[in-house]
Design an enzyme around this catalytic site. Sequence first.
Site, PDB file in Angstrom:
ATOM      1  N   CYS A  99       8.716  53.845 129.053  1.00 36.23           N
ATOM      2  CA  CYS A  99       7.856  55.038 128.925  1.00 36.23           C
ATOM      3  C   CYS A  99       8.655  56.311 128.661  1.00 36.23           C
ATOM      4  CB  CYS A  99       6.992  55.281 130.160  1.00 36.23           C
ATOM      5  SG  CYS A  99       5.874  53.958 130.569  1.00 36.23           S
ATOM      6  N   ALA A 100       9.854  56.170 128.104  1.00 39.26           N
ATOM      7  CA  ALA A 100      10.695  57.363 127.929  1.00 39.26           C
ATOM      8  C   ALA A 100      11.389  57.320 126.567  1.00 39.26           C
ATOM      9  CB  ALA A 100      11.706  57.466 129.072  1.00 39.26           C
TER      10      ALA A 100
END
Lengths: 382, 74
Positions: free
Chosen positions: A340-341
């Site tokens: 998620c980054a």
Amino acid sequence: MIYMDNAATSWPKPPEVLRAMTEVLERAGGNPGRSGHRLSIEAARVIYDVREEVAQFFHAADPLRVVFTANVTHALNTALLGFLDSGDHVVVSSMEHNAVMRPLRYLEQQGVFLSIVPCAPDGSISLQDVAEAMTVKTRLVVIVHASNVIGTILPVAEIAAIAHSAGALILVDAAQTAGAIPIDVQAMGIDLLAFTGHKALQGPPGIGGLVIGAGVDVARLHPLMRGGTGSQSELEVQPEYMPDKYESGTPNIVGIAGLGAGIRWLKHRGVDAIRDHEKMLTNALIDGLSVIPGVKLYGIGDSGRSMPVVSIAVSGKRVSEVGQRLDDEFDILCRVGLHCAPSAHKTIGTFPEGTVRFAPGALTTLDEVQQTIKAVERITRS
Amino acid sequence: MSQYGVILFFTTSSAIQSEKMLLKESFAVKLIPVPRELSSDCGIALRFDWDDMERVTLVLVEAKVETDSVHRLP
Ligand SMILES: Cc1ncc(COP(=O)(O)O)c(C=O)c1O
């Protein structure tokens, strides 16, 4: 089974956490502050006690400025969407999670200006770059306390000082650090601390919070949601009082009780003792993985300056294949991909493939780390 | 007039906070539903012995607890 995914969520949970969660429903099952009978009041007491625990744990002066949220994403959205207006300028690092980047990219479309300070491939940031990114319009600096991809800890206190000297506030995403390293919001100058309960704080999913410092004018921090609070029911406008302003709807008392038990468990074990244990595990992981031919390690390579989060790539193998083989053949659970980054992976040079991430936790043993290293070695050879 | 007074608060959290502080100082206090004649609120209020009125309010003022109003129960 070996659980190496504590950066996603800690597991297993201390038995005390599970007990507190069932016990609260048996003993204090009323709707807190709504009804006024004994079970309702007891529920409100449980919540207040955890508010105080959280305030003490992070050295916050006022327990009523601890706002409970569903998770850190909810807390970050509350701060970002509630505080920033069109025309404001925000400074942010390039190591942020999408829990910060997606609300900011949305706000950018509403007229908020963003400056993204690029970090080095090892995740570290230059304070001079942060200072140079500040403008007269900067109202907020948003910074991840430690990367969820490579664990690198950012110098929050120093960045807070830069923000304050430019007249801005600082919002810290403490998803990876809360519960794992000591956080003193007053000493570090943190105006807004966003945390999640289900990682190092040892609580269940579905609970987190925003700690609002004395330097934040809550009149200028709008709530994300409005609704029933059990207070001032004669009014159809949202109350301004803390913490009700930001806590509409029946709270997650089960999660709050679990979070409280998690914090008490941490205090009993000692955050410093757990930190030492996790540093030892991180060193073992770094030492063991770095000598395997074909394994590339990301991050700062220093357990004292990072969280127990170690990311690798294996040459000639997709991260998904490595993850699946660890699970299927070795019973080892980790997380592969972008975590998620995307911005963080671009910074360290692993976008779009991502990495294989190992995250030992408070209850991980050295033997489990050694088995993990052996498994990676086996995978590189076949 | 009864022997009791009640304190109303803006938020439940302040009521609980006050109860905790005052119990620690050994005051005889009790959280009760807000009496309807005092407010249309659905929350809770703190009942105390009217004889302690000054000392109770002093504790709360010193701790900077926000209170809405203080009443003597009829
Ligand atoms: C740095 C960081 N920020 C935000 C999040 C989001 O956490 P949550 O899903 O609990 O809101 C995570 C974990 O997933 C994280 O590691």
